[in-house]
Design a protein around this motif. Structure first.
Motif, PDB file in Angstrom:
ATOM      1  N   SER A   1      35.676   6.890  44.936  1.00  0.00           N
ATOM      2  CA  SER A   1      34.552   6.906  45.882  1.00  0.00           C
ATOM      3  C   SER A   1      34.428   5.625  46.715  1.00  0.00           C
ATOM      4  O   SER A   1      34.044   5.695  47.888  1.00  0.00           O
ATOM      5  CB  SER A   1      33.228   7.228  45.169  1.00  0.00           C
ATOM      6  OG  SER A   1      32.796   6.137  44.396  1.00  0.00           O
TER       7      SER A   1
ATOM      8  N   LEU B   1      36.431   6.126  49.823  1.00  0.00           N
ATOM      9  CA  LEU B   1      35.888   7.154  50.710  1.00  0.00           C
ATOM     10  C   LEU B   1      34.597   6.681  51.373  1.00  0.00           C
ATOM     11  O   LEU B   1      34.375   6.905  52.564  1.00  0.00           O
ATOM     12  CB  LEU B   1      35.627   8.446  49.928  1.00  0.00           C
ATOM     13  CG  LEU B   1      36.842   9.061  49.200  1.00  0.00           C
ATOM     14  CD1 LEU B   1      36.438  10.315  48.451  1.00  0.00           C
ATOM     15  CD2 LEU B   1      37.964   9.382  50.183  1.00  0.00           C
ATOM     16  N   LEU B   2      33.747   6.007  50.624  1.00  0.00           N
ATOM     17  CA  LEU B   2      32.438   5.621  51.162  1.00  0.00           C
ATOM     18  C   LEU B   2      32.502   4.385  52.054  1.00  0.00           C
ATOM     19  O   LEU B   2      31.758   4.274  53.025  1.00  0.00           O
ATOM     20  CB  LEU B   2      31.456   5.363  50.015  1.00  0.00           C
ATOM     21  CG  LEU B   2      31.082   6.606  49.210  1.00  0.00           C
ATOM     22  CD1 LEU B   2      30.341   6.216  47.937  1.00  0.00           C
ATOM     23  CD2 LEU B   2      30.229   7.555  50.035  1.00  0.00           C
TER      24      LEU B   2
ATOM     25  N   TYR C   1      32.672  15.372  54.233  1.00  0.00           N
ATOM     26  CA  TYR C   1      33.506  14.190  54.455  1.00  0.00           C
ATOM     27  C   TYR C   1      34.808  14.600  55.136  1.00  0.00           C
ATOM     28  O   TYR C   1      35.288  13.934  56.055  1.00  0.00           O
ATOM     29  CB  TYR C   1      33.794  13.500  53.115  1.00  0.00           C
ATOM     30  CG  TYR C   1      34.524  12.185  53.258  1.00  0.00           C
ATOM     31  CD1 TYR C   1      33.827  11.000  53.475  1.00  0.00           C
ATOM     32  CD2 TYR C   1      35.908  12.136  53.193  1.00  0.00           C
ATOM     33  CE1 TYR C   1      34.498   9.796  53.623  1.00  0.00           C
ATOM     34  CE2 TYR C   1      36.583  10.942  53.335  1.00  0.00           C
ATOM     35  CZ  TYR C   1      35.879   9.770  53.553  1.00  0.00           C
ATOM     36  OH  TYR C   1      36.547   8.582  53.705  1.00  0.00           O
ATOM     37  N   HIS C   2      35.372  15.723  54.702  1.00  0.00           N
ATOM     38  CA  HIS C   2      36.603  16.232  55.311  1.00  0.00           C
ATOM     39  C   HIS C   2      36.400  16.563  56.787  1.00  0.00           C
ATOM     40  O   HIS C   2      37.284  16.313  57.615  1.00  0.00           O
ATOM     41  CB  HIS C   2      37.085  17.491  54.572  1.00  0.00           C
ATOM     42  CG  HIS C   2      38.079  17.188  53.496  1.00  0.00           C
ATOM     43  ND1 HIS C   2      39.421  17.462  53.614  1.00  0.00           N
ATOM     44  CD2 HIS C   2      37.923  16.615  52.283  1.00  0.00           C
ATOM     45  CE1 HIS C   2      40.040  17.068  52.509  1.00  0.00           C
ATOM     46  NE2 HIS C   2      39.148  16.557  51.688  1.00  0.00           N
TER      47      HIS C   2
ATOM     48  N   LYS D   1      34.548  15.133  58.853  1.00  0.00           N
ATOM     49  CA  LYS D   1      34.488  13.908  59.663  1.00  0.00           C
ATOM     50  C   LYS D   1      35.804  13.135  59.658  1.00  0.00           C
ATOM     51  O   LYS D   1      36.081  12.370  60.572  1.00  0.00           O
ATOM     52  CB  LYS D   1      33.382  12.993  59.115  1.00  0.00           C
ATOM     53  CG  LYS D   1      31.991  13.541  59.312  1.00  0.00           C
ATOM     54  CD  LYS D   1      30.978  12.641  58.630  1.00  0.00           C
ATOM     55  CE  LYS D   1      29.639  13.352  58.522  1.00  0.00           C
ATOM     56  NZ  LYS D   1      28.833  12.895  57.416  1.00  0.00           N
ATOM     57  N   HIS D   2      36.578  13.302  58.603  1.00  0.00           N
ATOM     58  CA  HIS D   2      37.758  12.433  58.434  1.00  0.00           C
ATOM     59  C   HIS D   2      39.044  13.230  58.281  1.00  0.00           C
ATOM     60  O   HIS D   2      39.989  12.766  57.653  1.00  0.00           O
ATOM     61  CB  HIS D   2      37.563  11.542  57.205  1.00  0.00           C
ATOM     62  CG  HIS D   2      36.340  10.674  57.258  1.00  0.00           C
ATOM     63  ND1 HIS D   2      36.314   9.463  57.904  1.00  0.00           N
ATOM     64  CD2 HIS D   2      35.096  10.863  56.767  1.00  0.00           C
ATOM     65  CE1 HIS D   2      35.095   8.932  57.787  1.00  0.00           C
ATOM     66  NE2 HIS D   2      34.340   9.759  57.105  1.00  0.00           N
TER      67      HIS D   2
END
Lengths: 483, 169
Positions: A117, A120-121, A214-215, A217-218
């Protein structure tokens, strides 16, 4: 002049490894390696011990996934006492499954919240002071609190069955040593200091929603970073569904063609062989039929979802379909999608735990079966990090004469090396200065496999990982170490 | 004194003392497969065998992030661990203060960071003290060295000095 870069240690993985990058005289990446430099020799020193000690001894390989080693060994030793999986009592089978799902749930929670995390964060270029779970805890309190309680839930399941959160004992040859009681059953079905199984399902769904958004956006990064074609290996049920405890081995190639067709556990040696390289203590398993360079497979969450035709629990099945649809049903070779796959597995485990907690068999008292002793036993299980194989032979007195362990991270050895080569070529190539963020990207690629290097080499001791750059003459020109 | 009075007295926290009830947690850190690294666990074994402690005990290989949640349920926490250097009396108390600056590994989180996280995440700040016990041998062996055994006795003495005994004992 060739240069070599080494990362030593690599952080936020379980174990001590080292990455070296070799540059040619133009500063371009010539090659890269992920070296595993721990050595323990567990397979050797277990020889001479009585068979019944194996499930207890081998779990000392690891402090993160001891339950997986315990259960894989137990399955093998069941065969030595003449008990096949279908002959175990329903109570023993259900409690071992409950223990197994608790283990995978807590291990996946540890990896996602504690290890992955922060990348990712905060991003891979975040200062290293931020790339840890304490920073996550300070800036994302609710996420951290859920992560802690999700891991705790899995650990409490383990403790209830084995007596301890780490290195407890549950399985005995042909069964299990204690049953569940109604108080324990109630504890996990209701809200206490530890949230209920129902809450774990809800939170697992929430975390999957998080990773899906999250996927969105990234996706450019997640769909490409350290991605490459490979084979995939995992267990499936007789009808091809996702399976973690007891199934047949299936492998597919990068395009989805079956390369290992639902093989029974007993036959693994017919199909697999392990290669060695002089620069690593960790072996390189591969399918004999395809050879060393084509026959290696990834294992773990991404591989398991790739080889499965369906998911047996309803909520995880919905997520499985969404996951499959992302690649239009084709094999998913995107390394960073491992995190998404891991969270779907958490949901599956939470659903199975709830189902088992309602199963009256877990309260039964038929714990143990006996059969006619055999000279050999093979236990294969899907551990959190992938397919885990334990194989023992015993003499007429029941003493172990041979032990072969192919652990999940060993299966992923070539995959992690491919990931490191990808980052070396795409990120480090022709860079005059190697930044902290670049180094971290090497680690991010390795970390997607959640490797347990201590398991893979059956090692012990302090476990930092390390990156070095060498020129073509073997001179060290840059080095980074973290502890 | 009647029963209610005794219970009331028992609940008074005494400065510098270890409250002897379920609000107190003793965490033993170590690995008994590495000789004197097993001192923390040996301390818990001895404490349990003595029957003098009414609080909760937990064995750990090392502290983990989730222990921040665990200690949030207690008023007082004693962390018992082996110490790799010498100590004047073989064992010593060390107060624990919250720390927010550290490098994370999955294998070890310092007590001060656990305390910091406990406050930050759960709004609780239990009193945490570390009881360090000097060890000597760290090899692959089950069993303590002679020196460690003596230091364990000294540590147990230090613990008993601080333990509040029940009035009805």
């Amino acid at each position: 002049m060739t240069q070599k870069i080494a990362i030593d240690p690599v952080t936020r993985v379980e174990g001590h490894g080292r990455v070296t990058v070799h540059l040619d005289d133009n500063g371009k990446v010539d090659d890269a390696f992920f070296h595993i430099v721990e050595f323990r020799g567990f397979e050797r020193f277990i020889q001479g011990h009585p068979y019944w000690q194996a499930p207890v001894l081998v779990q000392r390989l690891c402090g993160i996934c001891p339950v997986s080693h315990h259960l894989a060994a137990a399955k093998a030793i069941d065969q030595i006492v003449g008990v096949d999986p279908e002959d175990l009592s329903p109570t023993a089978t259900r409690l071992r499954q409950l223990l197994h799902y608790g283990q995978i749930f807590q291990s996946h929670a540890l990896h996602f919240f504690y290890l992955a995390s922060p990348d990712l964060l905060f991003g891979v270029d975040a200062p290293k002071e931020k790339r840890n779970v304490v920073a996550v805890a300070m800036e994302h309190k609710e996420l951290a609190k859920k992560g802690i309680l999700m891991r705790k839930f899995g650990q409490e399941i383990i403790k209830a069955i084995t007596g301890k959160k780490v290195h407890g004992i549950a399985a005995v040859p042909g069964g299990i040593q204690k049953t569940f009681n109604k108080a324990e059953q109630k504890y996990f079905l209701e809200e206490n200091d530890t949230p209920s199984a129902k809450t774990m399902i809800e939170w697992s769904k929430e975390i999957i929603s998080f990773i899906r958004s999250y996927h969105e956006k990234h996706y450019l990064w997640l769909d490409s970073f350290a991605s490459y074609p490979s084979g995939h290996l995992g267990l499936v049920t007789d009808d091809g569904a996702f399976e973690l405890y007891n199934g047949r081995m299936r492998a597919i190639d990068s395009k989805g063609n079956i390369t290992l067709n639902d093989v029974h556990n007993d036959e693994y040696l017919k199909y697999f062989v392990e290669g060695v390289e002089k620069w690593s203590y960790m072996k390189f398993p591969y399918l004999k039929s395809l050879g060393r360079h084509e026959g290696w497979n990834r294992v773990g969450p991404l591989a398991r979802l790739n080889v499965s035709d369906s998911m047996p629990t309803p909520l995880a099945a919905e997520e499985f379909e969404t996951f499959k649809a992302y690649t239009n049903g084709n094999t998913n070779n995107n390394t960073m999608h491992s995190h998404w796959a891991r969270l779907i597995e958490m949901l599956y485990c939470a659903e199975r735990i709830q189902e088992l907690l309602h199963d009256p068999d877990i309260l039964g008292d038929d714990l143990h079966r006996e059969g006619v002793q055999r000279p050999e036993g093979i236990g294969i299980i899907e551990a959190p990090r992938g397919t885990l194989i334990h194989h023992y032979r015993v003499d007429e007195k029941g003493m172990i004469t041979k032990c072969n362990l192919i652990v999940s991270t060993t299966h992923n050895n070539e995959a992690m090396n491919q990931a490191v080569k990808w980052v070396a070529r795409e990120v480090l190539d022709e860079q005059k200065e190697i930044s902290e963020g670049m180094l971290n990207q090497v680690e991010v690629a390795i970390r997607a496999y959640d490797p347990c290097l201590s398991c893979a080499t059956h090692a012990m001791g302090k476990m930092p990982l390390q990156l070095s750059i060498y020129d073509h003459l073997g001179n060290l020109v840059n080095e980074r170490s973290r502890n | 004194m009647n029963e209610a009075g005794i219970k009331a007295v028992e609940k008074i926290l005494v400065a510098g003392k270890i409250q002897n009830d379920t609000r107190t947690l003793v965490l033993g850190i170590g690995n008994n497969g590495r000789s004197d690294d097993g001192l923390g666990w040996a301390f818990l074994d001895e404490l349990e065998a003595s029957g003098i402690f009414n609080g909760k005990m937990e064995y750990r290989y090392q502290l983990g992030i989730e222990d921040a949640e665990l200690i949030s349920h207690f008023d007082q926490v004693v962390i018992v661990d082996a110490y790799a250097d010498s100590l004047e009396r073989g064992a010593a108390w060390q107060p624990c203060k919250p720390e927010d600056n550290f490098s994370f590994t999955t294998h070890e989180v310092p007590p001060g960071v656990i305390l910091h996280l406990c406050h930050d995440l759960y709004g609780k700040t239990p009193q945490v003290d570390c009881l360090l016990i000097a060890g000597k041998d760290w090899g692959l062996k089950i069993g303590l060295s002679e020196d460690a055994c003596q230091n364990l006795d000294r540590a147990f003495g230090l613990f008993k000095e601080r333990l509040v005994y029940q009035l009805n004992e």
